[in-house]
Design an enzyme around this catalytic site. Structure first.
Site, PDB file in Angstrom:
ATOM      1  N   ASP A   9      70.104  73.502 -33.562  1.00  0.00           N
ATOM      2  CA  ASP A   9      69.440  73.851 -32.317  1.00  0.00           C
ATOM      3  C   ASP A   9      70.070  72.989 -31.214  1.00  0.00           C
ATOM      4  O   ASP A   9      70.702  71.969 -31.501  1.00  0.00           O
ATOM      5  CB  ASP A   9      67.944  73.568 -32.473  1.00  0.00           C
ATOM      6  CG  ASP A   9      67.179  73.814 -31.202  1.00  0.00           C
ATOM      7  OD1 ASP A   9      67.415  74.859 -30.565  1.00  0.00           O
ATOM      8  OD2 ASP A   9      66.342  72.949 -30.837  1.00  0.00           O
ATOM      9  N   ASP A  11      68.592  72.225 -27.452  1.00  0.00           N
ATOM     10  CA  ASP A  11      67.664  71.376 -26.688  1.00  0.00           C
ATOM     11  C   ASP A  11      66.765  70.585 -27.643  1.00  0.00           C
ATOM     12  O   ASP A  11      66.110  71.152 -28.515  1.00  0.00           O
ATOM     13  CB  ASP A  11      66.800  72.239 -25.761  1.00  0.00           C
ATOM     14  CG  ASP A  11      67.631  72.987 -24.716  1.00  0.00           C
ATOM     15  OD1 ASP A  11      68.545  72.387 -24.140  1.00  0.00           O
ATOM     16  OD2 ASP A  11      67.359  74.185 -24.492  1.00  0.00           O
TER      17      ASP A  11
HETATM   18 MG   LIG Z   1      64.781  72.522 -29.606  1.00  0.00          MG
END
Ligand SMILES: [Mg+2]
Ligand SMILES: [Zn+2]
Length: 189
Positions: A9, A11
């Site tokens: 992932d 962020d």
């Molecule tokens: Mg995230």
């Protein structure tokens, strides 16, 4: 069996999340989390393929343009490469939640695309996230997942309360475990 591909992932795993649940719209707002660049470099040295899978619904909501997102990713790619942790591929879901697409996590589309691109088996691929929807997307795509305590990770760890998800303080700690072969053959969720 050792992991040879990670699907990260973005962020909360690589970079600090935008304040007030906003979006990173400008390369200058992209701030690496402590340990992230080192973790990428450690994965690279260990010969691990690195894919990114990220929901960026700000595009679909009209809050940022695809070009702005491209510019952010150009900085991310350049800085990762300059630190020895070059990224192999970036998969983005730009759609708004109500679009009902198959790629916005927790849907498995981004993970499926990363798996299809990599030439590495699902059994040797690990998804890494800070949010339950990252873990759910991995489960739906049939691969194992690990959690980092950066971003929303601590909150997520509490909510999972003891579910069997390997959890590390940050990407550097997780990368070290993968490189050392200490994290292998996890049970699929
Ligand atoms: Mg995230
Ligand atoms: Zn999508």
């Amino acid at each position: 069996m050792k992991y040879r591909h990670v699907i990260l992932d973005r962020d909360g795993v690589l970079n600090r999340e935008a304040p007030r649940a906003g979006y990173i719209r400008d390369p200058r707002e992209f701030e690496w989390l402590p340990g992230a660049l080192e973790g990428l470099a450690a994965l690279r040295r260990a010969g691990v393929r690195i894919s990114i899978a990220t929901n960026q619904s700000g595009v679909g909501r009209g809050l940022m343009t695809a070009a702005e997102l491209e510019a952010v990713h150009a900085r991310m790619l350049a800085e990762a490469a300059a630190s020895g942790g070059a990224l192999d591929a970036v998969f983005v879901c730009p759609h708004a939640p109500e679009a009902g697409c198959g790629c916005r996590k927790p849907a498995p589309g981004l993970i499926d695309a990363a798996l299809a691109s990599g030439g590495v088996s699902a059994a040797e691929t690990l998804a890494v996230g800070d949010d339950e929807r990252d873990l759910e997307a991995a489960a739906r795509a049939g691969i194992a997942a690990a959690l980092v305590r950066t971003g929303k990770g601590r909150e997520t760890e509490m909510r999972l309360c003891g579910a069997r998800v390997p959890t590390y303080d940050d990407l550097r700690a997780l990368a070290q475990a993968i490189a050392a072969g200490a994290l292998t053959g996890l049970e699929k969720p």
